[in-house]
Design an enzyme around this catalytic site. Sequence first.
Site, PDB file in Angstrom:
ATOM      1  CE  LYS A 195       0.651   1.761   4.417  1.00 34.50           C
ATOM      2  NZ  LYS A 195       2.159   2.842   4.560  1.00 34.50           N
ATOM      3  N   PRO A 207       9.990  -4.125  -0.946  1.00 38.76           N
ATOM      4  CG  PRO A 207      10.760  -1.791  -1.863  1.00 38.76           C
ATOM      5  CD  PRO A 207       9.587  -2.776  -1.365  1.00 38.76           C
ATOM      6  CB  ALA A 245       9.937   0.022   2.572  1.00 39.89           C
ATOM      7  N   GLY A 246       7.863   1.858   4.686  1.00 47.42           N
ATOM      8  CA  GLY A 246       6.883   2.297   4.913  1.00 47.42           C
ATOM      9  C   GLY A 246       5.431   1.504   3.551  1.00 47.42           C
ATOM     10  CB  ALA A 252       1.673  -2.080   4.611  1.00 43.81           C
ATOM     11  N   GLY A 288       4.821  -6.134   5.793  1.00 40.98           N
ATOM     12  CA  GLY A 288       4.788  -7.549   6.167  1.00 40.98           C
ATOM     13  C   GLY A 288       3.723  -7.478   6.721  1.00 40.98           C
ATOM     14  CB  SER A 289       0.591  -5.171   7.411  1.00 37.49           C
ATOM     15  OG  SER A 289       1.030  -4.343   8.545  1.00 37.49           O
ATOM     16  CG  ASP A 302      -0.856  -0.488   7.818  1.00 37.37           C
ATOM     17  OD1 ASP A 302      -1.721   1.115   8.505  1.00 37.37           O
ATOM     18  OD2 ASP A 302       0.273   0.410   8.037  1.00 37.37           O
TER      19      ASP A 302
HETATM   20  P1  ATP Z   1       5.035  -0.252   9.214  1.00 39.02           P
HETATM   21  O1  ATP Z   1       4.351   0.924   8.365  1.00 39.02           O
HETATM   22  O2  ATP Z   1       4.077  -1.084   9.772  1.00 39.02           O
HETATM   23  O3  ATP Z   1       6.267   0.063  10.162  1.00 39.02           O
HETATM   24  P2  ATP Z   1       6.364  -1.112   7.263  1.00 39.02           P
HETATM   25  O4  ATP Z   1       5.793  -1.189   5.620  1.00 39.02           O
HETATM   26  O5  ATP Z   1       7.835   0.300   7.337  1.00 39.02           O
HETATM   27  O6  ATP Z   1       5.669  -1.183   8.421  1.00 39.02           O
HETATM   28  P3  ATP Z   1       7.670  -4.276   7.074  1.00 39.02           P
HETATM   29  O7  ATP Z   1       8.378  -4.714   5.392  1.00 39.02           O
HETATM   30  O8  ATP Z   1       6.045  -4.014   6.948  1.00 39.02           O
HETATM   31  O9  ATP Z   1       7.514  -2.965   6.863  1.00 39.02           O
HETATM   32  O10 ATP Z   1       8.634  -4.418   7.893  1.00 39.02           O
HETATM   33  C1  ATP Z   1       8.331  -4.296   9.179  1.00 39.02           C
HETATM   34  C2  ATP Z   1       9.463  -4.762  10.665  1.00 39.02           C
HETATM   35  O11 ATP Z   1       8.495  -6.105   9.936  1.00 39.02           O
HETATM   36  C3  ATP Z   1      10.750  -5.234   9.922  1.00 39.02           C
HETATM   37  O12 ATP Z   1      11.941  -5.324  10.882  1.00 39.02           O
HETATM   38  C4  ATP Z   1      10.882  -6.720   9.253  1.00 39.02           C
HETATM   39  O13 ATP Z   1      12.490  -7.576   9.971  1.00 39.02           O
HETATM   40  C5  ATP Z   1       9.607  -7.321  10.565  1.00 39.02           C
HETATM   41  N1  ATP Z   1       8.626  -8.096   9.130  1.00 39.02           N
HETATM   42  C6  ATP Z   1       8.081  -9.425  10.395  1.00 39.02           C
HETATM   43  N2  ATP Z   1       7.749  -9.802   9.421  1.00 39.02           N
HETATM   44  C7  ATP Z   1       7.564  -9.612   7.841  1.00 39.02           C
HETATM   45  C8  ATP Z   1       7.126  -9.929   6.622  1.00 39.02           C
HETATM   46  N3  ATP Z   1       6.450 -11.811   6.156  1.00 39.02           N
HETATM   47  N4  ATP Z   1       7.676  -8.787   5.563  1.00 39.02           N
HETATM   48  C9  ATP Z   1       8.425  -8.141   5.976  1.00 39.02           C
HETATM   49  N5  ATP Z   1       8.886  -7.687   7.547  1.00 39.02           N
HETATM   50  C10 ATP Z   1       8.348  -8.204   8.374  1.00 39.02           C
END
Ligand code: ATP
Length: 298
Positions: free
Chosen positions: A11, A95, A98-99, A101, A103-104, A137
């Site tokens: 997203k 990535p 990265a912002g 989402a 993991g979500s 998220d």
């Molecule tokens: P948010 O904005 O919710 O912090 P994001 O998009 O910036 O999320 P993500 O890619 O979700 O960041 O990763 C955040 C952290 O979650 C990382 O430190 C990573 O090690 C951990 N993580 C756990 N499971 C996953 C996954 N399936 N994919 C990516 N990161 C994951």
Amino acid sequence: MNSVTVKAYAKINLGLDVIRKRPDGYHDVRMIMQTIGLHDTITIKKTNFQSVTIRSNLYYLPTDRRNLVYKAVELFCINYPIRNGLNIYISKRIPVAAGLAGGSADAAATLIGLNKLFQTDLSLEELMHLGVRLGADVPFCLLMGTALSEGIGEILSPLAPMPECSILLVKPDVSVSTKHVYENLSLDEEIWHPNITAMLDALKKNNIYSLAPLMDNILESITIKEHPIIGEIKEKMKDMEALTALMSGSGPTVFGIFDNQHKAEKAYRFFKSSGYGKQIVLTKPYYPETISKSIRET
Ligand code: ATP
């Protein structure tokens, strides 16, 4: 059915405003969320063992309890016990940290996959209710499309789809802690707030030229001060004829909105050969018809 493959879509935030800090430490937000075509792929296979094994193409991604996919499996199994073990493969393209989402999105795709694989027939609302326990998220990553997100991010109202455009993502090689960004945001000061209400009107008109200039992210006031490269990428995107460019979530990824694929491709080539970041993706908004479209069964 022995295995299922589900796409986990990233997203971006077309708009991100923070309204107030709540007594419990969380922040009330007002965000316009948009699913994009960039996605991971999660394959879940039943096994006859009792264990859950996760593998991924990224050596640095934790594959144990720290992975949100693992947490999604645990949460699902507490509510709907299963007899099999599972082999899960995460093909990661979004990535990390990265912002976007990532993991979500993976957690949401895992819930969708398990619901299909074990024929638990949970509705989208029931999956969203379960998913919010994994992160604010996750409900949006289940709903997908374009939506207004309020509360701590869990109150969702579907919106008219964003107009067609090309989206260029550039993730600079810096780390941003979401917690640190929110902690340093001072809402008491005279701070500029994005006009989310005007954005909702622009979305109704389905006009990218009235929507793009309104897009804004209040968290940039913190991250750009600490990581000027984010501001530089935004400026460079605009020089390359993006209608607008802003940071997604708490960063550090910057996305540019282009009304023309050729301009977007030219900017893509520029960023690929520049030193602004290694992770550069050209994508589009993703408009889901139903979630079942993104599931493949075997
Ligand atoms: P948010 O904005 O919710 O912090 P994001 O998009 O910036 O999320 P993500 O890619 O979700 O960041 O990763 C955040 C952290 O979650 C990382 O430190 C990573 O090690 C951990 N993580 C756990 N499971 C996953 C996954 N399936 N994919 C990516 N990161 C994951």
